[in-house]
Motif scaffolding. Sequence first.
Motif, mmCIF file in Angstrom:
data_model
loop_
_atom_site.group_PDB
_atom_site.id
_atom_site.type_symbol
_atom_site.label_atom_id
_atom_site.label_comp_id
_atom_site.label_asym_id
_atom_site.label_seq_id
_atom_site.Cartn_x
_atom_site.Cartn_y
_atom_site.Cartn_z
ATOM 1 N N SER A 57 0.832 -1.199 0.000
ATOM 2 C CA SER A 57 0.000 0.000 0.000
ATOM 3 C C SER A 57 0.875 1.259 0.000
ATOM 4 N N VAL A 58 0.285 2.359 -0.424
ATOM 5 C CA VAL A 58 0.896 3.663 -0.173
ATOM 6 C C VAL A 58 0.767 3.959 1.320
ATOM 7 N N THR A 59 1.360 5.058 1.758
ATOM 8 C CA THR A 59 1.263 5.450 3.164
ATOM 9 C C THR A 59 -0.194 5.650 3.568
ATOM 10 N N ILE A 60 -0.588 4.976 4.628
ATOM 11 C CA ILE A 60 -1.944 5.137 5.165
ATOM 12 C C ILE A 60 -1.946 6.328 6.103
ATOM 13 N N ARG A 61 -2.707 7.358 5.753
ATOM 14 C CA ARG A 61 -2.819 8.545 6.606
ATOM 15 C C ARG A 61 -4.163 8.531 7.335
ATOM 16 N N THR A 62 -4.418 9.578 8.096
ATOM 17 C CA THR A 62 -5.569 9.572 8.998
ATOM 18 C C THR A 62 -6.907 9.689 8.277
ATOM 19 N N GLU A 110 -9.475 -2.700 6.534
ATOM 20 C CA GLU A 110 -8.453 -2.819 5.495
ATOM 21 C C GLU A 110 -7.274 -1.898 5.783
ATOM 22 N N ALA A 111 -7.565 -0.686 6.238
ATOM 23 C CA ALA A 111 -6.478 0.237 6.578
ATOM 24 C C ALA A 111 -5.649 -0.307 7.735
ATOM 25 N N ALA A 112 -6.308 -0.867 8.745
ATOM 26 C CA ALA A 112 -5.582 -1.429 9.889
ATOM 27 C C ALA A 112 -4.687 -2.576 9.445
ATOM 28 N N LEU A 132 -3.423 -2.958 6.451
ATOM 29 C CA LEU A 132 -2.354 -2.408 5.634
ATOM 30 C C LEU A 132 -1.316 -1.667 6.480
ATOM 31 N N MET A 133 -1.678 -1.342 7.713
ATOM 32 C CA MET A 133 -0.709 -0.811 8.665
ATOM 33 C C MET A 133 0.048 -1.941 9.356
ATOM 34 N N GLY A 134 -0.515 -3.156 9.322
ATOM 35 C CA GLY A 134 0.129 -4.304 9.951
ATOM 36 C C GLY A 134 -0.473 -4.706 11.276
ATOM 37 N N PHE A 135 -1.609 -4.113 11.668
ATOM 38 C CA PHE A 135 -2.243 -4.485 12.930
ATOM 39 C C PHE A 135 -2.928 -5.845 12.805
ATOM 40 N N PRO A 136 -2.711 -6.738 13.769
ATOM 41 C CA PRO A 136 -3.481 -7.987 13.789
ATOM 42 C C PRO A 136 -4.960 -7.689 14.008
ATOM 43 N N ASP A 137 -5.817 -8.552 13.505
ATOM 44 C CA ASP A 137 -7.265 -8.338 13.655
ATOM 45 C C ASP A 137 -7.687 -8.275 15.115
ATOM 46 N N GLU A 138 -6.958 -8.953 16.010
ATOM 47 C CA GLU A 138 -7.361 -8.970 17.410
ATOM 48 C C GLU A 138 -7.011 -7.688 18.157
ATOM 49 N N PHE A 139 -6.266 -6.789 17.536
ATOM 50 C CA PHE A 139 -5.943 -5.521 18.196
ATOM 51 C C PHE A 139 -7.229 -4.735 18.392
ATOM 52 N N ILE A 140 -7.415 -4.173 19.576
ATOM 53 C CA ILE A 140 -8.664 -3.501 19.942
ATOM 54 C C ILE A 140 -8.530 -1.998 19.727
ATOM 55 N N PHE A 141 -9.451 -1.431 18.950
ATOM 56 C CA PHE A 141 -9.517 0.021 18.769
ATOM 57 C C PHE A 141 -10.749 0.556 19.482
ATOM 58 N N LYS A 142 -10.577 1.635 20.222
ATOM 59 C CA LYS A 142 -11.665 2.287 20.922
ATOM 60 C C LYS A 142 -11.924 3.651 20.300
ATOM 61 N N GLY A 143 -13.195 4.081 20.349
ATOM 62 C CA GLY A 143 -13.530 5.408 19.870
ATOM 63 C C GLY A 143 -14.489 5.396 18.693
ATOM 64 N N LYS A 144 -14.777 6.597 18.210
ATOM 65 C CA LYS A 144 -15.653 6.775 17.063
ATOM 66 C C LYS A 144 -14.881 6.515 15.768
ATOM 67 N N LYS A 145 -15.614 6.483 14.655
ATOM 68 C CA LYS A 145 -14.985 6.149 13.373
ATOM 69 C C LYS A 145 -13.794 7.056 13.058
#
Length: 360
Positions: free
Chosen positions: A280-285, A308-310, A312-325
């Motif tokens: 991927s190209v650089t994933i920005r915010t 998909e962005a996560a 492409l950053m290399g985060f495993p699916d089990e990594f937990i993200f909190k917050g709004k979109k």
Amino acid sequence: MKYRLIDLFCGCGGMTLGFVHPRFCGAFESVFALDNDAAAIESYRANFGSHAFHGDVEGWASGERAASIPSADIVIGGPPCQGFSLLNKQRRGDARRALWEPYMDIVACSGARVFLIENVQGLLNTPEHEGIRARAEALGFQTSSALLNAADYGAPQTRKRAFIIGWKDSLNDAIIFPPRPSHAASDASGGLPRRRTVRDMIADLPEPEDYDIRDVPPPLDLHFRRKPTATSLRRYKAVPPGGNRFDLQRNAPEITPRCWIRKTSGGTDLFGRLWWDRPSVTIRTEFFKPEKGRYLHPEQHRPITHREAARLMGFPDEFIFKGKKIEVARQIGNAVPPDMAGAVARTIADALAARARKAA
């Protein structure tokens, strides 16, 4: 025993993940983390523990709070990159450029033997870079700087980042920096695995359905799409595989923004499609806005999803993200790819282990 790690400007913990997770390195444990993004801190706590704090680094660098900074073997962190980014037209005089100073104050009070600063490549050609090196030398550190490409270290993304590493004299013969690449372009020699591609990371995901974060198991929890306007959908369909805004202008000039028509050069990633068989190209915010970069799905007529962005950053699916979109998107785009962090972590862990063996 694991080496003790402090992460400043930690975000959701992409760099920490590269140091502490066995998939990437696993030789470190996080003992303190700090960031001024409340949602990012909630994500960090969900993944690494309650020792992450919401606040400004300046407030922890002196006074009573500084006395509560735990001892550590290493301090890592990325002072906000916007202060050095070429995308920031107001970067001269940007107060965020000076945040390396309290960062180094915490390095000093933690007793760390190593520090690691990550930032955009623009940092390397600034007075701040020289200031960091001078302060490090005054604290007894030797330093080295390098520009690394995340794709060379297993991340599925061509993200170039500046790293500054500092180490105490006792580690002088053991530090190997920059780390040797672990992956190469498909036509490169040397027997290294090829770089990971967009296809490797997202081809197994189904077409997204809902326009929101869902309370379902990953990876589908973050795999949602925006509801495009009819004009946006027509624009997506006008861009062929690997194409960009210039294809939009050729195929559908009547719905191409006038400012793009007037701008006849540059911006080749704007409204572009990702390639299946490249990183991927650089994933920005704001990866969910194709007008911001090459963020259209390789085949489907939509921008990439948060999942998909996560990936492409290399985060495993089990990594937990909190917050709004938008908060989650900001955390993903601001993160250090864990694969890249892990490569640096392994060389530091090897140096610390070699020093321990020598002292035994």
